[in-house]
Design an enzyme around this catalytic site. Structure first.
Site, PDB file in Angstrom:
ATOM      1  N   TYR B 130      69.829  59.440  21.223  1.00 37.72           N
ATOM      2  CA  TYR B 130      68.687  60.340  21.192  1.00 37.72           C
ATOM      3  C   TYR B 130      67.833  60.123  22.430  1.00 37.72           C
ATOM      4  O   TYR B 130      67.481  58.995  22.759  1.00 37.72           O
ATOM      5  CB  TYR B 130      67.830  60.105  19.945  1.00 37.72           C
ATOM      6  CG  TYR B 130      66.827  61.213  19.738  1.00 37.72           C
ATOM      7  CD1 TYR B 130      67.164  62.352  19.027  1.00 37.72           C
ATOM      8  CD2 TYR B 130      65.559  61.143  20.306  1.00 37.72           C
ATOM      9  CE1 TYR B 130      66.273  63.395  18.866  1.00 37.72           C
ATOM     10  CE2 TYR B 130      64.657  62.183  20.159  1.00 37.72           C
ATOM     11  CZ  TYR B 130      65.018  63.308  19.441  1.00 37.72           C
ATOM     12  OH  TYR B 130      64.133  64.350  19.308  1.00 37.72           O
ATOM     13  N   GLN B 259      52.092  47.168  29.878  1.00 37.81           N
ATOM     14  CA  GLN B 259      52.427  47.562  28.505  1.00 37.81           C
ATOM     15  C   GLN B 259      51.372  48.484  27.935  1.00 37.81           C
ATOM     16  O   GLN B 259      51.680  49.432  27.210  1.00 37.81           O
ATOM     17  CB  GLN B 259      52.586  46.342  27.591  1.00 37.81           C
ATOM     18  CG  GLN B 259      53.765  45.467  27.940  1.00 37.81           C
ATOM     19  CD  GLN B 259      55.054  46.245  28.029  1.00 37.81           C
ATOM     20  OE1 GLN B 259      55.467  46.890  27.080  1.00 37.81           O
ATOM     21  NE2 GLN B 259      55.683  46.243  29.201  1.00 37.81           N
ATOM     22  N   HIS B 262      51.748  52.294  28.143  1.00 39.80           N
ATOM     23  CA  HIS B 262      52.793  53.014  27.396  1.00 39.80           C
ATOM     24  C   HIS B 262      52.209  53.906  26.311  1.00 39.80           C
ATOM     25  O   HIS B 262      52.604  55.055  26.146  1.00 39.80           O
ATOM     26  CB  HIS B 262      53.772  52.035  26.738  1.00 39.80           C
ATOM     27  CG  HIS B 262      54.916  51.666  27.620  1.00 39.80           C
ATOM     28  ND1 HIS B 262      55.829  52.584  28.064  1.00 39.80           N
ATOM     29  CD2 HIS B 262      55.310  50.474  28.128  1.00 39.80           C
ATOM     30  CE1 HIS B 262      56.736  51.981  28.813  1.00 39.80           C
ATOM     31  NE2 HIS B 262      56.446  50.699  28.885  1.00 39.80           N
ATOM     32  N   GLU B 327      57.787  41.333  21.734  1.00 44.63           N
ATOM     33  CA  GLU B 327      58.912  41.978  22.427  1.00 44.63           C
ATOM     34  C   GLU B 327      59.137  41.342  23.806  1.00 44.63           C
ATOM     35  O   GLU B 327      60.258  41.004  24.169  1.00 44.63           O
ATOM     36  CB  GLU B 327      58.570  43.471  22.567  1.00 44.63           C
ATOM     37  CG  GLU B 327      59.638  44.316  23.231  1.00 44.63           C
ATOM     38  CD  GLU B 327      59.148  45.733  23.485  1.00 44.63           C
ATOM     39  OE1 GLU B 327      57.921  45.989  23.402  1.00 44.63           O
ATOM     40  OE2 GLU B 327      60.003  46.595  23.782  1.00 44.63           O
ATOM     41  N   HIS B 328      58.073  41.219  24.588  1.00 47.79           N
ATOM     42  CA  HIS B 328      58.149  40.632  25.930  1.00 47.79           C
ATOM     43  C   HIS B 328      57.231  39.424  26.019  1.00 47.79           C
ATOM     44  O   HIS B 328      56.074  39.516  25.606  1.00 47.79           O
ATOM     45  CB  HIS B 328      57.675  41.624  26.994  1.00 47.79           C
ATOM     46  CG  HIS B 328      58.363  42.957  26.961  1.00 47.79           C
ATOM     47  ND1 HIS B 328      57.744  44.091  26.475  1.00 47.79           N
ATOM     48  CD2 HIS B 328      59.598  43.329  27.354  1.00 47.79           C
ATOM     49  CE1 HIS B 328      58.578  45.114  26.578  1.00 47.79           C
ATOM     50  NE2 HIS B 328      59.718  44.691  27.097  1.00 47.79           N
ATOM     51  N   ASP B 361      62.223  46.114  32.801  1.00 59.52           N
ATOM     52  CA  ASP B 361      62.300  47.501  32.337  1.00 59.52           C
ATOM     53  C   ASP B 361      63.307  48.308  33.136  1.00 59.52           C
ATOM     54  O   ASP B 361      63.839  49.304  32.644  1.00 59.52           O
ATOM     55  CB  ASP B 361      60.929  48.188  32.468  1.00 59.52           C
ATOM     56  CG  ASP B 361      59.961  47.734  31.398  1.00 59.52           C
ATOM     57  OD1 ASP B 361      60.427  47.264  30.347  1.00 59.52           O
ATOM     58  OD2 ASP B 361      58.736  47.846  31.621  1.00 59.52           O
ATOM     59  N   HIS B 420      93.889  39.214  -9.116  1.00 62.48           N
ATOM     60  CA  HIS B 420      93.774  38.437  -7.882  1.00 62.48           C
ATOM     61  C   HIS B 420      94.705  37.226  -7.956  1.00 62.48           C
ATOM     62  O   HIS B 420      95.463  36.933  -7.025  1.00 62.48           O
ATOM     63  CB  HIS B 420      92.334  37.940  -7.689  1.00 62.48           C
ATOM     64  CG  HIS B 420      91.371  38.973  -7.186  1.00 62.48           C
ATOM     65  ND1 HIS B 420      91.000  40.074  -7.916  1.00 62.48           N
ATOM     66  CD2 HIS B 420      90.686  39.070  -6.009  1.00 62.48           C
ATOM     67  CE1 HIS B 420      90.132  40.789  -7.214  1.00 62.48           C
ATOM     68  NE2 HIS B 420      89.926  40.205  -6.050  1.00 62.48           N
TER      69      HIS B 420
END
Lengths: 429, 429
Positions: B130, B259, B262, B327-328, B361, B420
Site C-alpha cells: 500500500y 521526527q 512527520h 522506534e528510533h 530513513d 496417531h
C-alpha cells in the site's frame, strides 16, 4: 469422502471447491470478546473471578485458588509412569535441540562506504501461553510452545489455563515442570488473554501470547494484536498424503485418520497415482474407523472433509499440493526429494514411507504448531523467532557521512521534510 | 514540551504517564471497514470503481484508468533531476545490499538418533504494497517496502495507491521503476486492501500486504490478518535521543525536530545528564522551529508530545529507554557500545554523534519501517522474513523410527489419540 481424478471432465471446478471450502467457524464472537477485554482492563482480578465462576464453575477466592505452584507441577511429574515420563523427557530434549539450532545470529559489518550496520536479536521479556482446559489440553502442545520461548531466552513464561470445576491435567502440569514454566494462572477464555495483555493486580502483563484456544480465545488474540505480539490464527488440522502404489494401505489409512481424529473439521486428503491403491486405502480407512476409540470424530471428519484424488503421474501432485498449502504433507514415495523441491507451500513435510506425521507431533524436534487453512502460503510454524525481536543499528563517522549524507539531504528535501535534511546538513559542514 | 528530572519527587508517576500516553487515534472505523471489505469481496471491481469515485474523485472507467504502466514509471524516472535520481539509486542499492545479507539459510541435518530434520525458506508467491496518496507518499517508503520483497524473491509485487483527482506522484513512480514493482493499481483505502486479499476480476490476490496507510487501511489489514499475512500495525513516529553535554545543541535539536515534523502525534524525547545542555537544546528547538517550512506540524508535536528528561548519570538512561521502547534511539555519546548493550527494546539504534536518525530513513541500508508505540518490546522492523515463510521437514528410516517411535506411541495414547499411535505402531512391527 470426496473422490476425484484429474482425468475427470469437471476436475478443475471440483478441486477449486475443495480448496475454497471453509472449515473454520464463522461464529461472530467479536462483540462479546470486546466487552470481556474492556471489562478485564477496567476491573482486573475482580472481573477474572466473575468470569471463572460463570464459565468454568471455579471459585477464585483465596490466594491459593489463583495459581498452580511449581511444587504441584513437580509432584505431577514425579507421579508419572516411568515410560510416560521418559517419553516426555525425550520429546522435550529433541524439541530443545531443534529449536536451539534455530537461534538467529546477530549481524555487524562495515561496508565499503564505511557505514557500520547490523542487527541484534533479543528475547521478549515475558511470554504468555494459553493452554486449553479439558480434552484439548495436550502436554505435547505445552512443550511445543514453551520450549521455543525458553530457548529464545524468555525470562518469564506464564501459562494461563481454565480449570473447569477445579480439575487440572497432571500430564500438562508435568510438561510445565519439564519446560520450566514460571507461573501458571487458573484463568481461561478471552478474559485470560486480556489479563496477559493488560495485566491485573496479580498477573503482570506479557509481551507475546501464543497457544491454541477456542473461538473466544482466538478472537481475543486477534483484537489484542498490536498491544502484544501473537502467533498465527490457528484453524482445523490438515494432512495431505502423497503416495504411490508401493505403500501399505493400512499405514496410509492410519496416517489419514491421525488428523481426522482431532476434530470433525479436520481434513485428510490422499493424492495417489494408483487408482487400485486408492480403493485399498478407502477400505482400510473404514476398517480402522470401526475399531478406533475416536471413531465418532474421525468418521465425521473423513465423511465431511476427507478426499482421495487420483492423478495420472505424481508430478501432477505438486501443483495441487501448492493450491492446498496444507499444514502437514507426507511424501510416501521411494525418492521424496524431487517432490519436496516442487512443493512451495506446506507447514511441514514428512519424507518417505517411514515418517508418519504423528512423529512430528511428538518427538521429531521441529515444531508441531503449524499454519492451517492455506496459510502456509505466507506463514511459518512456531519458532524461537516468535519470542524474539530484532533491533537494527547504524554507525557513521565524518567520512562515511560525507559519502552517503548528501543523498539523504536530497531525498529529504524532495519529500518535503526539511528538518530531516537539516539534521544531516549541519553535520556535513 | 514536558520537562522531567529523575531527581524530581514525582518523577516515577510522571514518567509512567509519559510511557502510557496513547498518541494513536482511537477512532472506531471497524464497522465501516467491515462493510467495505464485504462489498469488495462480493462485487469486486464494480465496488472499487464506486469507492474511487466517492473517496478519491477519480473515475475508473476505461481499462487504462485502472493502472499505471511500467512505461509511465520509466518515464518518471527518466525525467528526474540527476541528483535525485542518483540519490534514489544509491538508497536502493544500499537497501538491497543490507537486505540481501539478511536472507535466512536453510537447514538440513541428521542427529545422533538418525532423524533428519530441517527447514526450507521460500518467498511468498505475491506481495501487495500500500502506498498512500498525497503528502505521505514517500519514495523512500516504497523502496523500503518493495526492495525486501524483491530480495526475498517475490515474483509478483503489486502496488495499490489512491490517485485523488487523478494525480500521481512522479517520485513514487520513479522509485517503483527502480524497485522493480510489477503492477500498480490506482485504488486506495480499505477497498484496495480488500482487493489485494480477496482478488477481483482485474486484480489477482496476494499473500502478504505491507505498507503504511490511514486508519481505514490499518483496520482493513487488521481485519484481513489470517486471510493474508500483514506487517505490524504502525503508529506515530518516535525518536529518543540520549546525549551527553559534549554535543552540539543545534544538531540534537534538528534530530528531535526530524521526527516532530512527520505528524502532530509524533514524539521526540531527549534524555541527557547535563541540565545546562538540556536548556540549550530547548532554545535551539525553538530557534529552528521559527525557520522550518514544516513548523506547524513540528511545533504541535513538540508542544504536545516532546519531552526532555534530565538524569543524574547516563546509566539511568537505559532502563528509561527500555520502558519507552522507542522506534528510533540515538546514542549521541563518545562511546555508545555499553549503552547499546543495555538497551533491550528499540526499533533501531543510531550510534555516536555523526549518525543522525535521518540517515536511517534514506540511505543507511537497514529498513526504516520499524515498530512504534512501545511495540519494540515484541516486534521487529520490516525484513525479508516478512515476505518469506519456512517449511520444516522430517525424514526417518526404520532404525530411527525404532529409536524415537515408541515415545510417540506412549504420548499419543496418553493424549487419547489412538490413530496417531497406530500410524507409528504399524510401522514399528
Amino acid at each position: 469422502m470426496l473422490r476425484l481424478a484429474t482425468s475427470d471432465a469437471d476436475f478443475a471446478a471440483r478441486f477449486d471447491a475443495l480448496v475454497d471450502a471453509r472449515r473454520e467457524s464463522d461464529s461472530d464472537v467479536s462483540g462479546q470478546v470486546a466487552a470481556i477485554l474492556a471489562d478485564v482492563k477496567a476491573r482486573g482480578d475482580a472481573a477474572l473471578a466473575e468470569y471463572s465462576q460463570r464459565f468454568d464453575s471455579y471459585t477464585l477466592a483465596e490466594e491459593a485458588d489463583w495459581n498452580i505452584s511449581a511444587e504441584a507441577c513437580r509432584a505431577a511429574y514425579d507421579a508419572l509412569d516411568t515410560d510416560l515420563r521418559d517419553a516426555l523427557e525425550l520429546a522435550a530434549e529433541r524439541i530443545r535441540a531443534y529449536h536451539r539450532d534455530q537461534l538467529p545470529a546477530n549481524r555487524d559489518f562495515t561496508d565499503a562506504a564505511g557505514v557500520r550496520q547490523g542487527a541484534i536479536w533479543r528475547p521478549v521479556d515475558a511470554a504468555g501461553l494459553y493452554v486449553p482446559g479439558g480434552r484439548a489440553a495436550y502436554p505435547s502442545s505445552l512443550l511445543m510452545n514453551a520450549i521455543p520461548a525458553k530457548v529464545a531466552g524468555v525470562e518469564r513464561l506464564v501459562v494461563v489455563t481454565p480449570t473447569p470445576h477445579g480439575k487440572t491435567n497432571p500430564l500438562v502440569l508435568a510438561a510445565a515442570h519439564i519446560a520450566g514454566v514460571d507461573e501458571i494462572w487458573r484463568v481461561g477464555g478471552a478474559q485470560a488473554i486480556a489479563a496477559l495483555a493488560y495485566g491485573t493486580d496479580r498477573i503482570r502483563p506479557v509481551d507475546v501470547i501464543t497457544g491454541p484456544g477456542n473461538a473466544w480465545v482466538a478472537e481475543a488474540k486477534r483484537q489484542l494484536y498490536g498491544v502484544v505480539g501473537i502467533d498465527m490464527v490457528a484453524g482445523p488440522s490438515e494432512i495431505l498424503v502423497i503416495a504411490d502404489g508401493d505403500n501399505r494401505a493400512d499405514w496410509i489409512a492410519a496416517d489419514l485418520l491421525s488428523q481426522a481424529e482431532h476434530d470433525p473439521t479436520s481434513q485428510s486428503i490422499l493424492i495417489t497415482d494408483d487408482s487400485g491403491f486408492a480403493d485399498k486405502v478407502a477400505v482400510q480407512v473404514e476398517a480402522q474407523l470401526a475399531e478406533l476409540a475416536t471413531t465418532e470424530t474421525a468418521t465425521a471428519s473423513w465423511q465431511d472433509n476427507g478426499a482421495i484424488i487420483v492423478v495420472e503421474t505424481l508430478a501432477e501432485a505438486a501443483p495441487l499440493a501448492n493450491r492446498l498449502a496444507a499444514e502437514h504433507v507426507e511424501l510416501a514415495v521411494a525418492e521424496p526429494e524431487p517432490l519436496l523441491g516442487a512443493i512451495r507451500h506446506a507447514g511441514s513435510v514428512f519424507l518417505g514411507r517411514m515418517t508418519p506425521e504423528a512423529i512430528g507431533d511428538y518427538v521429531a524436534g521441529p515444531n508441531h504448531v503449524l499454519p492451517t487453512g492455506r496459510r502456509a502460503r505466507f506463514a511459518s510454524g512456531l519458532s524461537v523467532l516468535d519470542f524474539m525481536k530484532r533491533t537494527s543499528f547504524i554507525a557513521l563517522d565524518e567520512a562515511s557521512l560525507g559519502r552517503v549524507g548528501p543523498a539523504a539531504v536530497a531525498l529529504a528535501h524532495a519529500e518535503g521534510l526539511p528538518a530531516h535534511a537539516k539534521s544531516v546538513e549541519l553535520r556535513l559542514k
